[in-house]
Design a protein around this motif. Sequence first.
Motif, short mmCIF file in Angstrom:
data_model
loop_
_atom_site.label_atom_id
_atom_site.label_comp_id
_atom_site.label_asym_id
_atom_site.label_seq_id
_atom_site.Cartn_x
_atom_site.Cartn_y
_atom_site.Cartn_z
N UNK A 226 0.83 -1.20 0.00
CA UNK A 226 0.00 0.00 0.00
C UNK A 226 0.86 1.25 0.00
N UNK A 227 1.89 1.28 0.85
CA UNK A 227 2.75 2.45 0.94
C UNK A 227 3.48 2.71 -0.38
N UNK A 228 3.95 1.65 -1.04
CA UNK A 228 4.67 1.82 -2.30
C UNK A 228 3.75 2.37 -3.37
N UNK A 229 2.51 1.90 -3.41
CA UNK A 229 1.56 2.38 -4.42
C UNK A 229 1.19 3.83 -4.15
N UNK A 230 1.00 4.17 -2.90
CA UNK A 230 0.71 5.57 -2.58
C UNK A 230 1.85 6.48 -3.05
N UNK A 231 3.07 6.09 -2.73
CA UNK A 231 4.22 6.93 -3.07
C UNK A 231 4.38 7.05 -4.58
N UNK A 232 4.18 5.94 -5.30
CA UNK A 232 4.34 5.97 -6.75
C UNK A 232 3.29 6.85 -7.41
N UNK A 233 2.04 6.76 -6.91
CA UNK A 233 0.95 7.45 -7.58
C UNK A 233 0.87 8.92 -7.23
N UNK A 234 1.11 9.26 -5.98
CA UNK A 234 0.78 10.61 -5.53
C UNK A 234 1.98 11.43 -5.06
N UNK A 235 3.15 10.83 -5.05
CA UNK A 235 4.25 11.55 -4.43
C UNK A 235 3.97 11.67 -2.94
N UNK A 236 4.37 12.78 -2.34
CA UNK A 236 4.12 12.96 -0.91
C UNK A 236 3.40 14.28 -0.69
N UNK A 237 2.62 14.31 0.39
CA UNK A 237 1.81 15.48 0.71
C UNK A 237 2.53 16.29 1.78
N UNK A 238 2.67 17.59 1.52
CA UNK A 238 3.31 18.49 2.48
C UNK A 238 2.25 19.45 3.00
N UNK A 239 2.11 19.51 4.31
CA UNK A 239 1.14 20.40 4.95
C UNK A 239 1.88 21.41 5.81
N UNK A 240 1.33 22.63 5.89
CA UNK A 240 1.94 23.68 6.71
C UNK A 240 0.94 24.79 6.95
N UNK A 241 1.20 25.60 7.98
CA UNK A 241 0.44 26.83 8.19
C UNK A 241 1.07 27.91 7.31
N UNK A 242 0.23 28.55 6.49
CA UNK A 242 0.74 29.55 5.53
C UNK A 242 -0.33 30.59 5.28
N UNK A 243 0.07 31.84 5.17
CA UNK A 243 -0.87 32.93 4.90
C UNK A 243 -1.56 32.69 3.56
N UNK A 244 -2.90 32.84 3.47
CA UNK A 244 -3.65 32.56 2.24
C UNK A 244 -3.17 33.37 1.03
N UNK A 245 -2.69 34.59 1.26
CA UNK A 245 -2.26 35.42 0.13
C UNK A 245 -1.02 34.87 -0.57
N UNK A 246 -0.38 33.85 0.02
CA UNK A 246 0.82 33.26 -0.59
C UNK A 246 0.51 32.01 -1.41
N UNK A 247 -0.78 31.63 -1.49
CA UNK A 247 -1.15 30.40 -2.21
C UNK A 247 -0.72 30.45 -3.68
#
Length: 327
Positions: A226-247
């Motif tokens: 499962x982990x290998x398929x997730x990584x191959x298909x989607x790459x990795x997800x990065x989450x952070x707190x960030x000001x909306x005007x920087x989207x």
Amino acid sequence: MDQDTRSEQGAPPALRLRQVTKHFTLARQRVEAVRGVDLEVGHGEVVAMLGPNGAGKTTTLDMVLGLTQPSSGGVEVFGTVPRAAVDAGRVSAVLQTGGLLRDLTVEETVEVIASTFASPQPVADVMERAGITGLARRRVSKCSGGEQQRLRFALALLPDPDLLVLDEPTAGMDVGARRDFWAAMHAEAAQGRTIIFATHYLEEANTFADRIVLMSGGVVVADGTTEAIRARATGRVVSADLAPELDARLEAAAGVHSLERQGPRVRVLAADSDALARTLLDLGGSNLEITTGSLDEAFLALTGQGADEPHRTTDETTEHETSGSRA
């Protein structure tokens, strides 16, 4: 019986498919249900075949069971042709439909099928393992769809098979029945049986299988944990707190596939998670977190749009093979 006693060292794998294809003709169109599948499953593996409708899962399993023949390529089950392995009692199946006499009781059904085997497992034992002891005197016609599936599971256990093939085994079951069924399957897997099951339920593949084979359009598009398929298909997800005007500045960064925002937090999918993390930090992001994408995301990314239909080409001369129409 444990895994070591079910297989000998150096024995052929439980299942081997080499460049297997299956096609038939429907409405003067050639339907390529399976297109060049290579697959090998070792003894004691638990493998989920996952994919949308029309992916080729059922047709592939039909060939493994000897219910239909490949148009080209080879299928071996324990080193022999599928029908020989089935006739030897080494392979059993739990399919979605067929094979039950509605006027018999559950126990009578198991007894009748047991009488067709030279050395069946005890009727009471397989009924208990399948969770249908309490249904013994109920007529099959009065059983729900989920109860009939558990009856098929009991029948599949009678020859004490080395390989169990399950095609959408929990179709028609409610959440509780599905949970009980998989608890029983966990117990069978612990005895060293090889189990291959097709499912539409991502959660079943994620929680039960050691390995996922993802099919789309008649081909295998991913094969691994499962982990290998997730990584191959989607790459990795990065989450952070960030000001909306920087989207907008973040979206302009190279390799960003998607961006979602929930309040102060942004969730970004990208091929190069390290570069994305540096960009987020440069923009003033905080509380950084990097995770692998979900199996749902991997499923959508790898199967794509329009994967519900088998690949078709016009061919008026191909012989109509009705046995392939279950793709």
